[in-house]
Write a protein that holds these residues in place. Structure first.
Motif, short mmCIF file in Angstrom:
data_model
loop_
_atom_site.label_atom_id
_atom_site.label_comp_id
_atom_site.label_asym_id
_atom_site.label_seq_id
_atom_site.Cartn_x
_atom_site.Cartn_y
_atom_site.Cartn_z
N UNK A 107 -11.11 21.91 -24.17
CA UNK A 107 -11.01 22.77 -25.36
C UNK A 107 -10.76 22.04 -26.66
N UNK A 108 -10.55 20.75 -26.63
CA UNK A 108 -10.28 20.00 -27.85
C UNK A 108 -8.85 20.23 -28.33
N UNK A 109 -8.65 20.16 -29.63
CA UNK A 109 -7.30 20.30 -30.20
C UNK A 109 -6.70 21.66 -29.93
N UNK A 110 -7.53 22.69 -29.85
CA UNK A 110 -7.01 24.04 -29.57
C UNK A 110 -6.34 24.11 -28.19
N UNK A 111 -6.77 23.27 -27.27
CA UNK A 111 -6.23 23.30 -25.92
C UNK A 111 -4.81 22.77 -25.81
N UNK A 112 -4.38 21.96 -26.78
CA UNK A 112 -3.03 21.40 -26.68
C UNK A 112 -2.09 21.94 -27.74
N UNK A 113 -2.56 22.89 -28.55
CA UNK A 113 -1.66 23.50 -29.53
C UNK A 113 -0.63 24.38 -28.84
N UNK A 114 0.47 24.59 -29.52
CA UNK A 114 1.56 25.42 -29.00
C UNK A 114 1.06 26.85 -28.86
N UNK A 115 1.17 27.43 -27.67
CA UNK A 115 0.74 28.83 -27.52
C UNK A 115 1.67 29.78 -28.27
N UNK A 116 1.11 30.86 -28.78
CA UNK A 116 1.92 31.83 -29.49
C UNK A 116 2.73 32.62 -28.48
N UNK A 117 4.00 32.74 -28.75
CA UNK A 117 4.89 33.49 -27.85
C UNK A 117 5.40 34.73 -28.57
N UNK A 118 5.74 35.71 -27.78
CA UNK A 118 6.35 36.90 -28.34
C UNK A 118 5.35 37.98 -28.72
N UNK A 119 5.89 39.04 -29.26
CA UNK A 119 5.09 40.19 -29.65
C UNK A 119 4.31 39.88 -30.92
N UNK A 120 3.11 40.40 -31.01
CA UNK A 120 2.31 40.23 -32.22
C UNK A 120 2.92 41.05 -33.34
N UNK A 121 2.79 40.58 -34.58
CA UNK A 121 3.36 41.33 -35.70
C UNK A 121 2.68 42.69 -35.84
N UNK A 122 3.47 43.70 -36.18
CA UNK A 122 2.95 45.06 -36.30
C UNK A 122 2.17 45.23 -37.60
N UNK A 123 2.61 44.55 -38.66
CA UNK A 123 1.96 44.67 -39.97
C UNK A 123 1.33 43.34 -40.34
N UNK A 124 0.14 43.41 -40.95
CA UNK A 124 -0.55 42.18 -41.31
C UNK A 124 0.01 41.61 -42.61
N UNK A 125 -0.45 40.46 -42.96
CA UNK A 125 0.05 39.73 -44.13
C UNK A 125 -0.22 40.50 -45.42
N UNK A 126 -1.36 41.16 -45.50
CA UNK A 126 -1.70 41.91 -46.72
C UNK A 126 -0.71 43.04 -46.99
#
Length: 176
Positions: A107-126
């Motif tokens: 997978x390249x660099x994406x394969x060794x990045x830290x996986x996202x943990x926890x619940x996804x945010x309910x509201x987006x950045x906008x």
């Protein structure tokens, strides 16, 4: 003298000490299949482009400690080091080194990045940026001279009072 050696302890004709040994229950070593040399797993060869090498070297300085170890594994693998040597240097098991090496090869660099943990945010950045910009605006929509209260922001944005309060508190802390 143990119970097995005492002739007075003989529990019956079915019991025999030699039959209970594990070596008698397992097949002999010669009956196990030995893989041919070409079937033995080889370490994934790693080749790095110049941009990938620079990115991994940047990770060595700025990334999380886990990602730094992974980046070091990949850099050492690209230099031609074997998994057992890498595992001793970075203090990981050979299986872990092999896992990161394989994930990078697949997978390249994406394969060794830290996986996202926890619940996804309910509201987006906008939506969060909209709340922050309204809060620090000079005038409220309901009338001139009024400022945005947390309750008015919550009602306008459709978020809860507590969520808006957390967003405003975090924004005020970063502005200081």
């Amino acid at each position: 003298m143990t119970a097995f050696q005492d002739p007075a302890y003989a529990p019956g004709p079915i019991f025999h000490y030699r039959a209970c040994r594990l070596s008698n229950l397992r097949p002999h070593r010669s009956s196990y299949a030995i893989p041919a040399p070409e079937e033995v797993m080889k370490a994934q060869p790693i080749t790095l482009s110049e941009t990938a090498r620079l990115e991994l070297e940047h990770w060595m300085e700025t990334a999380s400690p886990d990602e730094q170890v992974r980046a070091r594994c990949i850099l050492l693998a690209a230099a031609g080091a074997r998994n057992n040597a890498i595992s001793e240097i970075v203090n990981l098991s050979q299986q872990a080194v092999g896992k990161w090496r394989k994930r990078y090869a697949d997978m390249g660099l994406e394969g060794i990045k830290e996986p996202r943990r926890g619940r996804l945010p309910k509201f987006d950045v906008d939506a969060i940026e909209q709340v922050v910009s309204l809060r620090f605006a000079r005038e409220c929509a309901s009338g001139p001279g009024e400022s945005w209260s947390i309750r008015k922001l919550a009602a306008t944005s459709g978020m809860s009072f507590r969520t808006v309060q957390k967003i405003v508190k975090a924004a005020a802390a970063t502005e200081r």
